[in-house]
Design an enzyme around this catalytic site. Sequence first.
Site, PDB file in Angstrom:
ATOM      1  N   SER A  52       0.729  -1.325  -0.117  1.00  0.00           N
ATOM      2  CA  SER A  52      -0.033  -0.093   0.047  1.00  0.00           C
ATOM      3  C   SER A  52       0.833   1.218  -0.054  1.00  0.00           C
ATOM      4  CB  SER A  52      -1.006   0.046   1.162  1.00  0.00           C
ATOM      5  OG  SER A  52      -1.686   1.395   1.324  1.00  0.00           O
ATOM      6  N   LYS A 105      -4.795  -6.869   2.849  1.00  0.00           N
ATOM      7  CA  LYS A 105      -4.555  -5.517   2.260  1.00  0.00           C
ATOM      8  C   LYS A 105      -5.830  -5.190   1.553  1.00  0.00           C
ATOM      9  CE  LYS A 105      -2.851  -2.311  -0.539  1.00  0.00           C
ATOM     10  NZ  LYS A 105      -3.691  -2.300  -1.902  1.00  0.00           N
ATOM     11  N   HIS A 111      -7.766  -3.352   4.324  1.00  0.00           N
ATOM     12  CA  HIS A 111      -7.058  -2.011   4.270  1.00  0.00           C
ATOM     13  C   HIS A 111      -7.741  -0.982   3.227  1.00  0.00           C
ATOM     14  CE1 HIS A 111      -4.448   0.803   2.418  1.00  0.00           C
ATOM     15  NE2 HIS A 111      -3.947   1.045   3.658  1.00  0.00           N
ATOM     16  N   ASN A 112      -7.885  -1.565   2.188  1.00  0.00           N
ATOM     17  CA  ASN A 112      -8.568  -0.803   1.211  1.00  0.00           C
ATOM     18  C   ASN A 112      -9.930  -0.538   1.376  1.00  0.00           C
ATOM     19  OD1 ASN A 112      -6.049  -1.215  -0.297  1.00  0.00           O
ATOM     20  ND2 ASN A 112      -7.080  -1.251  -2.417  1.00  0.00           N
ATOM     21  N   GLU A 148      -9.982   2.177   3.773  1.00  0.00           N
ATOM     22  CA  GLU A 148      -9.728   3.338   3.009  1.00  0.00           C
ATOM     23  C   GLU A 148     -11.161   3.858   2.578  1.00  0.00           C
ATOM     24  OE1 GLU A 148      -6.323   2.752   0.568  1.00  0.00           O
ATOM     25  OE2 GLU A 148      -7.599   3.747  -1.024  1.00  0.00           O
TER      26      GLU A 148
HETATM   27  P1  NAP Z   1      -0.761  -2.193 -14.230  1.00  0.00           P
HETATM   28  O1  NAP Z   1      -1.311  -1.011 -14.894  1.00  0.00           O
HETATM   29  O2  NAP Z   1      -1.753  -2.740 -13.166  1.00  0.00           O
HETATM   30  O3  NAP Z   1      -0.181  -3.320 -15.063  1.00  0.00           O
HETATM   31  C1  NAP Z   1       0.749  -3.007 -15.917  1.00  0.00           C
HETATM   32  C2  NAP Z   1       1.728  -3.855 -15.923  1.00  0.00           C
HETATM   33  O4  NAP Z   1       1.229  -5.391 -16.055  1.00  0.00           O
HETATM   34  C3  NAP Z   1       2.827  -3.659 -17.153  1.00  0.00           C
HETATM   35  O5  NAP Z   1       4.195  -3.795 -16.623  1.00  0.00           O
HETATM   36  C4  NAP Z   1       2.182  -4.708 -18.288  1.00  0.00           C
HETATM   37  O6  NAP Z   1       3.330  -5.087 -19.197  1.00  0.00           O
HETATM   38  C5  NAP Z   1       2.211  -5.790 -17.355  1.00  0.00           C
HETATM   39  N1  NAP Z   1       1.366  -6.806 -18.028  1.00  0.00           N
HETATM   40  C6  NAP Z   1      -0.140  -6.806 -18.177  1.00  0.00           C
HETATM   41  N2  NAP Z   1      -0.639  -7.905 -18.570  1.00  0.00           N
HETATM   42  C7  NAP Z   1       0.683  -8.704 -18.722  1.00  0.00           C
HETATM   43  C8  NAP Z   1       0.600  -9.832 -19.264  1.00  0.00           C
HETATM   44  N3  NAP Z   1      -0.173 -10.624 -19.757  1.00  0.00           N
HETATM   45  N4  NAP Z   1       1.999 -10.757 -19.201  1.00  0.00           N
HETATM   46  C9  NAP Z   1       2.874  -9.838 -18.808  1.00  0.00           C
HETATM   47  N5  NAP Z   1       2.966  -8.848 -18.235  1.00  0.00           N
HETATM   48  C10 NAP Z   1       1.714  -8.197 -18.247  1.00  0.00           C
HETATM   49  O7  NAP Z   1       0.526  -1.479 -13.408  1.00  0.00           O
HETATM   50  P2  NAP Z   1       0.502  -0.898 -11.917  1.00  0.00           P
HETATM   51  O8  NAP Z   1      -0.349   0.395 -11.730  1.00  0.00           O
HETATM   52  O9  NAP Z   1       2.056  -0.532 -11.528  1.00  0.00           O
HETATM   53  O10 NAP Z   1       0.090  -1.709 -10.742  1.00  0.00           O
HETATM   54  C11 NAP Z   1       0.642  -3.052 -10.614  1.00  0.00           C
HETATM   55  C12 NAP Z   1      -0.059  -4.018  -9.729  1.00  0.00           C
HETATM   56  O11 NAP Z   1       0.052  -3.494  -8.710  1.00  0.00           O
HETATM   57  C13 NAP Z   1      -1.425  -4.123  -9.914  1.00  0.00           C
HETATM   58  O12 NAP Z   1      -1.905  -5.495  -9.522  1.00  0.00           O
HETATM   59  C14 NAP Z   1      -1.903  -3.246  -9.096  1.00  0.00           C
HETATM   60  O13 NAP Z   1      -3.879  -3.419  -8.753  1.00  0.00           O
HETATM   61  C15 NAP Z   1      -1.298  -2.919  -7.807  1.00  0.00           C
HETATM   62  N6  NAP Z   1      -1.312  -1.784  -7.198  1.00  0.00           N
HETATM   63  C16 NAP Z   1      -1.319  -0.680  -7.570  1.00  0.00           C
HETATM   64  C17 NAP Z   1      -1.358   0.544  -7.186  1.00  0.00           C
HETATM   65  C18 NAP Z   1      -1.355   1.930  -7.705  1.00  0.00           C
HETATM   66  O14 NAP Z   1      -1.175   2.738  -7.029  1.00  0.00           O
HETATM   67  N7  NAP Z   1      -1.146   2.099  -8.948  1.00  0.00           N
HETATM   68  C19 NAP Z   1      -1.267   0.415  -5.585  1.00  0.00           C
HETATM   69  C20 NAP Z   1      -1.002  -0.738  -5.236  1.00  0.00           C
HETATM   70  C21 NAP Z   1      -1.141  -1.976  -5.780  1.00  0.00           C
HETATM   71  P3  NAP Z   1       3.451  -4.150 -20.416  1.00  0.00           P
HETATM   72  O15 NAP Z   1       4.248  -2.779 -20.066  1.00  0.00           O
HETATM   73  O16 NAP Z   1       4.166  -5.089 -21.531  1.00  0.00           O
HETATM   74  O17 NAP Z   1       2.222  -3.948 -20.993  1.00  0.00           O
END
Ligand code: NAP
Length: 478
Positions: A129, A184, A187-188, A191
């Site tokens: 988080s 987690k 937690h959300n 939130e």
């Molecule tokens: P995201 O937009 O959820 O995911 C994009 C990433 O996933 C990219 O690296 C993409 O690769 C990869 N991807 C998607 N499909 C794929 C596949 N079939 N095979 C391999 N790679 C694949 O990214 P994010 O916002 O950084 O979040 C990542 C995770 O953290 C998620 O589960 C999200 O829910 C969690 N999270 C996010 C936040 C936040 O604030 N954003 C906070 C806590 C947790 P390409 O670049 O090749 O497309």
Amino acid sequence: MALAQIGVTGLAVMGRNLARNFARNGFTVAVHNRSAQKMHSLIEDHGDEGTFIGSESLEEFVASLETPRKVVVMVQAGGPTDAVIDALVPLLDQGDIIVDAGNALYTDTMRREKDLASKGLHFVGSGVSGGEEGALLGPSIMPGGPAESYVTLGPILEKIAAKAEDGTPCCVHIGPDGAGHFVKMVHNGIEYADMQLIGEAYDLLRQGLDLEPAEIADIFAEWNQGDLESFLIEITAEVLRQTDARTGKALVDVIKDEAGQKGTGRWTVKSGLDLGVPITGIAEATFARAISSQVAQRQAARGVLAGDAQEFAFESRDAFIEDVRLALYASKVVAYAQGFDQIRAASDEYDWDIALGDMAKIWREGCIIRARFLDRITEAFERDAALSSLLVDPYFVDEVAGSVAAWRRVVAQSALTGVPAPAFASSLAYYDSLRAERLPAALIQGQRDFFGAHTYKRVDAEGTFHTLWSGDRSEVEA
Ligand code: NAP
């Protein structure tokens, strides 16, 4: 070249910042992304922050890790996470650790853990988080999975985690299989509740006192100096103070009042229903977002449904502000109490043995719900690890006792003036339900027995009873 101590695959905002955080803390980090460009740009932009080993293929990536390998998967939850795990598995050896740091549904994590354990691999579903900034500067980390994986993984995660004021890392082994992602998720959910309560406080102040957003920003900034001090209160003041460059109006007035949701609130509510835990604050917050997005219905109802609302009535401006502050505080205690109840219920259901006090500890910094208040919750569970509800901890008993009259006035004002405050109102109803001598559940049991012979228990005798409703209405022991 030396091998990497940890690897990150999935280098969108979260993975990229997490990888940088590992590197800044002195770890050699293997980095990989499906499309190699993100990996190259990370090293180009931030290669000077530490030691990265970039790989274009998953095979090279795995080969660049020291054993037991520790691979953090930070990709979209759901299918993409399964796809990455499936591609990794044939490349890994017994004892290697896959950490899913995305926002997975805990039941998916339980399934994955079982599957990978049968292949001799450790699977750690871990909540992270704090958003982008937290990932870079120190998130609150909630790892589940087998305890033995924490022996090698834990020290690495603790190093990059946020630190509480007393220096404690905001990371602890939560429990086996889906425990980390479950916590987690809650937690959300909390939130969601916290944000909704703040939204209701804002709306009541705005409509009750006819204030401009910037004036309410000042009130929130002041509240942030006291018991309510928290990240969410702090950013609320910032958002309310923001002026829109295009129109010169307050930004909040040009943003559409339709709240989005990605799903963790909904998951929390569904789990609350499945476990039978009344998480009414989180549920109201989730439904409030849904109502806000019912654009067509709101349009149809606006100007058609009678309001018959009264004017706000209060002693003074300052008295009303203080009442709203106290109502917010008390409702917040309820939301947290309910969230902790839900974690306890899941821990019992799945034998996770989660230490509730630790949850409050690791949420003190690094995460979105970080707040001064969490120190008080930590102390409550230190006083009594088996506390039946946060609300009955002596500290919170006193705090809420000092707020309850104000809470009632605020909920009454909301009802009389027609300014909706569903989370304030349902939290107060929950509180009153808990403290009630008798609930109308007795009547419900009577009704259930009448139409379905569902039986009831008596206050004055052991056993289960049924009234012969369609016969002579005498009572029989069932
Ligand atoms: P995201 O937009 O959820 O995911 C994009 C990433 O996933 C990219 O690296 C993409 O690769 C990869 N991807 C998607 N499909 C794929 C596949 N079939 N095979 C391999 N790679 C694949 O990214 P994010 O916002 O950084 O979040 C990542 C995770 O953290 C998620 O589960 C999200 O829910 C969690 N999270 C996010 C936040 C936040 O604030 N954003 C906070 C806590 C947790 P390409 O670049 O090749 O497309």
